[in-house]
Write a protein that holds these residues in place. Structure first.
Motif, PDB file in Angstrom:
ATOM      1  N   SER A   1     -10.087  -2.515  35.924  1.00 31.00           N
ATOM      2  CA  SER A   1     -11.143  -3.421  36.375  1.00 31.00           C
ATOM      3  C   SER A   1     -10.702  -4.238  37.580  1.00 31.00           C
ATOM      4  CB  SER A   1     -11.564  -4.352  35.236  1.00 31.00           C
ATOM      5  OG  SER A   1     -12.135  -3.606  34.185  1.00 31.00           O
TER       6      SER A   1
ATOM      7  N   PRO B   1     -13.729   1.150  35.694  1.00 32.05           N
ATOM      8  CA  PRO B   1     -13.780  -0.317  35.655  1.00 32.05           C
ATOM      9  C   PRO B   1     -14.957  -0.840  34.830  1.00 32.05           C
ATOM     10  CG  PRO B   1     -13.398   0.451  37.889  1.00 32.05           C
ATOM     11  CD  PRO B   1     -13.717   1.663  37.078  1.00 32.05           C
TER      12      PRO B   1
ATOM     13  N   ASP C   1     -16.425  -3.336  35.638  1.00 35.99           N
ATOM     14  CA  ASP C   1     -17.374  -3.772  36.657  1.00 35.99           C
ATOM     15  C   ASP C   1     -18.600  -2.863  36.709  1.00 35.99           C
ATOM     16  OD1 ASP C   1     -15.253  -5.485  38.796  1.00 35.99           O
ATOM     17  OD2 ASP C   1     -14.466  -4.121  37.280  1.00 35.99           O
TER      18      ASP C   1
END
Length: 507
Positions: free
Chosen positions: A142, A285, A287
């Motif tokens: 991440s 990730p 994200d």
């Protein structure tokens, strides 16, 4: 006859209260005192200072020291995120157990909640190692800072702190964490704890996760204070309240004690959160899954993946004895939540015509369906979103890839095209030899030294292990397992090596 008289007396009291409220209101009433000011507590009348018996329980007195301490403990201990830490320095335990003692917390500045990605997990029993490997996979790939919310049994707290302290500072600066005790705010705690797997039902309580701050008072004093706080009127009305309380039975008074207990909502400042089971591994990730929050429409407040892709071989479509979402149900092992929306939504249900708030709905829903559910809290979530389908966002199967997606033949098209984003090793496949492909991924991430080269110490060993799994159904499609993690490691390599080299070169 006694019961009749009491009912009449209570009705008269309520009528009098209503009339006084209409005529008197709260025009001249001063504001109630705060937690640190004088409090309305029961006081005893002594020689030389006798108070009128009708007002004896409403004299302003200074709050006791222990109550001031309780008020001071109303916020969970938080630490300042390490934004400017010198590399190589090792720090003490990063997290604080949620049930801190009064006076232990420090008032430190934090980044705003929206700047963090919040990840929640529930760990009980022998799930310590699984949870740590899951957190490790999250930190490895991440980019934005992470805040871990770990709900765990008390016995696991020191182990978590010890293990997380051993991680190198180059990774520990990327996250912060809090550890909270297991707690269920409604219903029977032991009943919830044993639902399906140990403590798994805790995920149902994340929107309103709290812990009580207990205040010791006698029953009548609690009742009167609760009544006073709920009704702000002139002192003449307090006389009527005092008279009414005299007719109430102790059983009724206990109801007011419940409303007077302080319940600390521990995630009240968290707007959105990703919950995952302990047996989850991130292969890209966080994200990227966090971006799904921006794809929610105005009614959606949670996101999950389907339980299966093919209704004919799905569990819910074949065996469920209760309502479930869509044609195959949803799997709750990876659940993205907008907590703010969940807290403020009234949910349609099968119990009453009106909507219910999330926490109000959980225990009655469980009581209604407990003899028909098999997968515990996941079944309850399916029932909730069956009646509220507009509230759920469904993300593709590669974000919750399980053995079911390959052990009956490959049936997750998204994973075939893009690779697996989030691996969910349910059925205990990390710890047996039934699905060696899943076990290989788990062991390689577990054994990866943090500071080593990702390709040399993670990707190449993973390729070697996969050669031993080609005889299995899931092992026949290694590209599904390797495609996304290879892309992820290339991006991580570019971010950590090429970008830093360019920055050094410019200077």
């Amino acid at each position: 006859m006694k019961l009749y008289c009491k009912v009449v007396a209570i009705l008269l009291c309520l009528g009098t209260l209503l009339l006084l409220y209409l005529f008197v209101g709260n025009a001249d009433e001063p504001p109630l005192k705060g937690a640190g000011d004088a409090r309305w507590l029961p006081v005893s009348s002594g020689p030389g200072g006798r108070a009128h018996p009708l007002f004896a329980h409403f004299q302003p007195v200074r709050a006791a020291p222990e109550e001031a301490a309780v008020a001071a403990a109303a916020q969970i201990s938080k630490r300042e995120p390490r934004l400017g830490r010198n590399p190589g320095k090792r720090s003490p335990a990063r997290g604080k157990f949620a049930n801190v003692r009064p006076g232990e917390q420090k008032h430190l500045k934090e980044l705003p909640s929206l700047q963090w990605m919040h990840l929640a997990v529930v760990a009980c029993g022998n799930r310590l190692e699984e949870t740590l490997i899951m957190l490790k996979s999250a930190v490895l790939f991440s980019y934005r800072k992470l805040k871990f919310h770990i709900f765990a049994e008390d016995s696991l707290k020191p182990e978590f702190e010890k293990k997380l302290r051993e991680w190198p500072s180059s990774y520990t600066k990327k996250f912060d964490y809090n550890i909270y005790p297991i707690a269920f705010s409604v219903g029977n705690a032991q009943e919830w704890k044993k639902l399906f797997k140990p403590c798994a039902a805790q995920r149902l309580f994340l929107p309103n996760a709290n812990r009580p701050v207990k205040l010791e008072r006698n029953v009548q004093a609690c009742t009167e204070e609760a009544l006073y706080k709920k009704v702000s009127m002139r002192s003449s009305l307090l006389i009527v309240l005092r008279l009414c309380v005299m007719f109430l039975q102790p059983q009724i008074m206990k109801c007011f004690i419940l409303s007077d207990r302080r319940m600390l909502v521990i995630l009240k400042d968290v707007d959105s959160l990703l919950y995952v089971d302990t047996d989850v591994l991130f292969l890209r990730p966080i994200d990227d899954i966090w971006r799904f929050l921006k794809e929610f429409n105005s009614t959606q407040l949670a996101a999950m993946a389907p339980e299966h892709e093919i209704p004919k071989i799905g569990w819910y479509s074949r065996f469920a004895r209760h309502p479930y979402y869509g044609t195959t149900g949803v799997n709750s092992g990876v659940m993205l939540m907008n907590l703010t929306r969940i807290r403020n939504t009234q949910f349609k249900n099968s119990m009453i015509p009106a909507g219910l708030m999330w926490e109000e709905m959980l225990y009655p829903l469980y009581q209604k369906y407990k003899n028909y559910i098999t997968w515990g809290d996941q079944d309850l979530l399916n029932i909730i979103f069956y009646f509220n389908p507009e509230c759920l966002y469904v993300f593709p199967c590669q974000w919750n890839y399980r053995p079911d997606h390959c052990m009956y033949g490959s049936n997750c098209k998204g994973a075939e095209e893009e690779g697996i984003s989030v691996l969910h090793g349910n059925r205990g496949v990390y710890h047996d030899d039934k699905q060696p492909t899943f076990k290989a991924l788990y062991e390689v991430i577990r054994d990866f030294p943090f500071e080593d080269n990702l390709f040399q110490s993670l990707y190449y060993p993973l390729q070697s292990k996969f050669l031993d799994t080609v005889h299995t159904l899931c092992g026949r499609i290694p590209q599904v397992f390797l495609k996304q993690i290879e892309k992820t490691m290339k991006k991580v390599y570019e971010n950590r090596v090429i970008v830093h080299m360019g920055a050094n070169y410019r200077y």
